[in-house]
Design a protein around this motif. Sequence first.
Motif, PDB file in Angstrom:
ATOM      1  N   PRO A   1      75.972 -39.204  -2.696  1.00  0.00           N
ATOM      2  CA  PRO A   1      75.215 -38.073  -2.157  1.00  0.00           C
ATOM      3  C   PRO A   1      75.301 -37.983  -0.627  1.00  0.00           C
ATOM      4  O   PRO A   1      74.844 -37.017  -0.041  1.00  0.00           O
ATOM      5  CB  PRO A   1      73.783 -38.364  -2.602  1.00  0.00           C
ATOM      6  N   PHE A   2      75.893 -38.978   0.004  1.00  0.00           N
ATOM      7  CA  PHE A   2      75.997 -38.994   1.454  1.00  0.00           C
ATOM      8  C   PHE A   2      77.346 -38.432   1.891  1.00  0.00           C
ATOM      9  O   PHE A   2      78.361 -38.636   1.239  1.00  0.00           O
ATOM     10  CB  PHE A   2      75.833 -40.423   1.993  1.00  0.00           C
ATOM     11  N   GLN A   3      77.376 -37.736   3.002  1.00  0.00           N
ATOM     12  CA  GLN A   3      78.605 -37.146   3.526  1.00  0.00           C
ATOM     13  C   GLN A   3      79.442 -38.217   4.207  1.00  0.00           C
ATOM     14  O   GLN A   3      78.911 -39.087   4.885  1.00  0.00           O
ATOM     15  CB  GLN A   3      78.297 -36.038   4.540  1.00  0.00           C
ATOM     16  N   GLN A   4      80.723 -38.118   4.032  1.00  0.00           N
ATOM     17  CA  GLN A   4      81.628 -39.038   4.706  1.00  0.00           C
ATOM     18  C   GLN A   4      81.724 -38.635   6.168  1.00  0.00           C
ATOM     19  O   GLN A   4      81.920 -37.465   6.484  1.00  0.00           O
ATOM     20  CB  GLN A   4      83.010 -39.010   4.076  1.00  0.00           C
ATOM     21  N   VAL A   5      81.587 -39.588   7.059  1.00  0.00           N
ATOM     22  CA  VAL A   5      81.636 -39.318   8.488  1.00  0.00           C
ATOM     23  C   VAL A   5      83.086 -39.433   8.943  1.00  0.00           C
ATOM     24  O   VAL A   5      83.728 -40.455   8.755  1.00  0.00           O
ATOM     25  CB  VAL A   5      80.758 -40.314   9.273  1.00  0.00           C
ATOM     26  N   SER A   6      83.599 -38.354   9.506  1.00  0.00           N
ATOM     27  CA  SER A   6      84.946 -38.397  10.048  1.00  0.00           C
ATOM     28  C   SER A   6      84.859 -38.294  11.564  1.00  0.00           C
ATOM     29  O   SER A   6      84.039 -37.558  12.099  1.00  0.00           O
ATOM     30  CB  SER A   6      85.804 -37.261   9.494  1.00  0.00           C
ATOM     31  N   GLN A   7      85.692 -39.051  12.231  1.00  0.00           N
ATOM     32  CA  GLN A   7      85.673 -39.043  13.684  1.00  0.00           C
ATOM     33  C   GLN A   7      86.485 -37.865  14.197  1.00  0.00           C
ATOM     34  O   GLN A   7      87.564 -37.570  13.689  1.00  0.00           O
ATOM     35  CB  GLN A   7      86.250 -40.339  14.231  1.00  0.00           C
ATOM     36  N   ALA A   8      85.942 -37.201  15.210  1.00  0.00           N
ATOM     37  CA  ALA A   8      86.647 -36.080  15.829  1.00  0.00           C
ATOM     38  C   ALA A   8      87.828 -36.623  16.623  1.00  0.00           C
ATOM     39  O   ALA A   8      87.735 -37.681  17.245  1.00  0.00           O
ATOM     40  CB  ALA A   8      85.709 -35.315  16.748  1.00  0.00           C
ATOM     41  N   PRO A   9      88.957 -35.916  16.612  1.00  0.00           N
ATOM     42  CA  PRO A   9      90.092 -36.390  17.398  1.00  0.00           C
ATOM     43  C   PRO A   9      89.763 -36.329  18.895  1.00  0.00           C
ATOM     44  O   PRO A   9      89.065 -35.432  19.357  1.00  0.00           O
ATOM     45  CB  PRO A   9      91.217 -35.417  17.045  1.00  0.00           C
TER      46      PRO A   9
END
Length: 73
Positions: free
Chosen positions: A15-23
């Motif tokens: 249920p948690f969103q995957q955190v992606s790092q901004a370039p």
Amino acid sequence: MTSSTANRRFLPTSPFQQVSQAPVEKFSVDDLLTHDRYGVGRVVGLGADNKVHVDFGAGVQTITLPNSKVTRL
């Protein structure tokens, strides 16, 4: 034992969103940018670890990227 977020799996049913790092945006010497606090400045040098040295007229500031207060002009 220490845990690292880099080694964790993402479960599609979570249920948690995957955190992606901004370039990290790349700057070159003489690029213009604006900072929310310091105003308009010109990149005068590049440092290690995603740091840029920017001349804002009143002085040179070192800014670590990514930074939400910085916008390329």
